[in-house]
Design a protein around this motif. Structure first.
Motif, PDB file in Angstrom:
ATOM      1  N   SER A   1       0.849  -1.186   0.000  1.00  0.00           N
ATOM      2  CA  SER A   1       0.000   0.000   0.000  1.00  0.00           C
ATOM      3  C   SER A   1       0.882   1.231   0.000  1.00  0.00           C
ATOM      4  O   SER A   1       1.977   1.224   0.544  1.00  0.00           O
ATOM      5  CB  SER A   1      -0.889   0.006   1.235  1.00  0.00           C
TER       6      SER A   1
ATOM      7  N   ALA B   1      -0.004   3.948   1.454  1.00  0.00           N
ATOM      8  CA  ALA B   1      -0.344   4.732   2.641  1.00  0.00           C
ATOM      9  C   ALA B   1       0.615   4.423   3.766  1.00  0.00           C
ATOM     10  O   ALA B   1       1.188   3.362   3.838  1.00  0.00           O
ATOM     11  CB  ALA B   1      -1.765   4.421   3.077  1.00  0.00           C
TER      12      ALA B   1
ATOM     13  N   ARG C   1       1.705   9.089  -1.689  1.00  0.00           N
ATOM     14  CA  ARG C   1       0.978  10.320  -1.964  1.00  0.00           C
ATOM     15  C   ARG C   1       0.168  10.742  -0.741  1.00  0.00           C
ATOM     16  O   ARG C   1       0.006   9.986   0.207  1.00  0.00           O
ATOM     17  CB  ARG C   1       0.033  10.112  -3.146  1.00  0.00           C
ATOM     18  N   ASP C   2      -0.373  11.963  -0.790  1.00  0.00           N
ATOM     19  CA  ASP C   2      -1.260  12.411   0.271  1.00  0.00           C
ATOM     20  C   ASP C   2      -2.500  11.518   0.304  1.00  0.00           C
ATOM     21  O   ASP C   2      -3.116  11.250  -0.736  1.00  0.00           O
ATOM     22  CB  ASP C   2      -1.690  13.857   0.026  1.00  0.00           C
ATOM     23  N   SER C   3      -2.864  11.054   1.482  1.00  0.00           N
ATOM     24  CA  SER C   3      -4.031  10.183   1.615  1.00  0.00           C
ATOM     25  C   SER C   3      -4.606  10.317   3.011  1.00  0.00           C
ATOM     26  O   SER C   3      -4.008  10.932   3.902  1.00  0.00           O
ATOM     27  CB  SER C   3      -3.662   8.722   1.328  1.00  0.00           C
ATOM     28  N   TRP C   4      -5.779   9.735   3.210  1.00  0.00           N
ATOM     29  CA  TRP C   4      -6.470   9.840   4.491  1.00  0.00           C
ATOM     30  C   TRP C   4      -7.077   8.492   4.862  1.00  0.00           C
ATOM     31  O   TRP C   4      -7.232   7.601   4.017  1.00  0.00           O
ATOM     32  CB  TRP C   4      -7.586  10.896   4.421  1.00  0.00           C
TER      33      TRP C   4
ATOM     34  N   TYR D   1      -6.572  -0.155   0.144  1.00  0.00           N
ATOM     35  CA  TYR D   1      -5.704   0.145   1.280  1.00  0.00           C
ATOM     36  C   TYR D   1      -5.823  -0.988   2.297  1.00  0.00           C
ATOM     37  O   TYR D   1      -6.911  -1.510   2.514  1.00  0.00           O
ATOM     38  CB  TYR D   1      -6.097   1.463   1.950  1.00  0.00           C
TER      39      TYR D   1
ATOM     40  N   ALA E   1     -10.666   4.691   3.435  1.00  0.00           N
ATOM     41  CA  ALA E   1      -9.452   5.440   3.095  1.00  0.00           C
ATOM     42  C   ALA E   1      -9.499   5.852   1.639  1.00  0.00           C
ATOM     43  O   ALA E   1     -10.271   5.316   0.830  1.00  0.00           O
ATOM     44  CB  ALA E   1      -8.210   4.588   3.357  1.00  0.00           C
ATOM     45  N   GLY E   2      -8.665   6.837   1.291  1.00  0.00           N
ATOM     46  CA  GLY E   2      -8.614   7.279  -0.086  1.00  0.00           C
ATOM     47  C   GLY E   2      -7.521   8.306  -0.296  1.00  0.00           C
ATOM     48  O   GLY E   2      -6.889   8.772   0.662  1.00  0.00           O
ATOM     49  N   ALA E   3      -7.306   8.664  -1.541  1.00  0.00           N
ATOM     50  CA  ALA E   3      -6.324   9.694  -1.881  1.00  0.00           C
ATOM     51  C   ALA E   3      -6.894  11.073  -1.563  1.00  0.00           C
ATOM     52  O   ALA E   3      -8.090  11.315  -1.720  1.00  0.00           O
ATOM     53  CB  ALA E   3      -5.964   9.607  -3.356  1.00  0.00           C
TER      54      ALA E   3
ATOM     55  N   LYS F   1      -7.848  14.742  -2.186  1.00  0.00           N
ATOM     56  CA  LYS F   1      -8.191  15.492  -3.388  1.00  0.00           C
ATOM     57  C   LYS F   1      -8.574  16.935  -3.059  1.00  0.00           C
ATOM     58  O   LYS F   1      -9.511  17.486  -3.624  1.00  0.00           O
ATOM     59  CB  LYS F   1      -9.320  14.793  -4.127  1.00  0.00           C
TER      60      LYS F   1
END
Length: 240
Positions: free
Chosen positions: A5, A7, A43-46, A202, A226-228, A230
């Motif tokens: 992953s 993340a 990358r930026d993710s949450w 993820y 979870a996701g990228a 945006k």
């Protein structure tokens, strides 16, 4: 066991890094291996997680409390928020790199004793801040839940505590951590990732086990997402 992953766990609970391979990871020096753990690519993710913590203590009845987490991962820093028992909020910041630093801010209603410590839970531990402690030595490899792990002893900044942490060689993820007081040879508490769950490409740690002398706590996250990133974080990642 797990697909790679992009993340970072940040804490706490997303599987962090990109697949590297056991042979290549085994050839790294201890310092280089730990550097990959501490400086995850991606990358930026949450992420947001919701579940419960159940605590068992010898001679006492079991107790249970809800727990939620929101996490925002960036290439230079992780921000995490732990919401415990409905009224306790802990905001944790963890920067990466050579000058990595951890910050913790707690918000508990006035006059209400915090409960998170009763469960043996330390917000910094859930955020895996111990990974940034000073490297002391490497030990013989161990196999944990079928996974090859490199094992290190790290020491806290004040030198009063050490952690022995076993880190997955393929994913650079901590499978188990044991804390010791200095001096001392008996762990005062242990944290282990015991179950994983995939959601939206993820991987999450869906179950954590914590234990100490005469007590144990199980944290299960039944709802994960979870996701990228945006431009805007989804609702409930963080709360005021």
């Amino acid at each position: 066991m797990m697909k790679a992953s992009s993340a970072m766990l940040g804490a706490l609970l997303l599987l962090p890094t990109v697949f590297f391979g056991q042979d290549a990871a085994g050839a790294l020096s201890p310092e280089d291996f730990l550097s990959r753990v501490r400086n995850p690519p991606g990358r930026d993710s949450w992420a947001r997680m919701k579940g419960s913590a159940q605590h068992l203590r010898e001679g006492a009845r079991p107790i249970q409390a809800p727990i939620e987490m929101g996490i925002f991962f960036t290439p230079v820093r992780t921000l995490a928020q732990i919401r415990f028992n409905g009224n306790e909020i802990y905001n944790i910041g963890q920067s990466y790199g050579k000058d990595a630093a951890t910050s913790v801010e707690s918000k508990v209603p006035a006059g209400v004793p915090p409960q998170i410590g009763i469960y043996g839970i330390t917000p910094e531990d859930l955020a895996m801040s111990f990974l940034y402690w000073k490297f002391k030595e490497e030990h013989k490899r161990e196999t944990i839940r079928g996974q090859d792990c490199r094992v290190f002893t790290l020491e806290s900044k004040n030198g009063k505590e050490q952690v022995r942490v076993a880190i997955n060689c393929e994913y650079f993820f901590p499978m188990r951590a044991e804390w010791f007081r200095v001096p001392g040879n008996t762990p005062v508490r242990t944290l282990e990732a015991s179950a994983f769950k995939k959601e939206n490409d993820y991987w999450f740690v869906s179950k954590l086990l914590l234990s100490g002398k005469d007590w144990s706590t199980s944290i299960r996250f039944s709802e994960v997402d979870a996701g990228a990133f945006k431009g805007t974080l989804p609702p409930e990642v963080f709360r005021q």
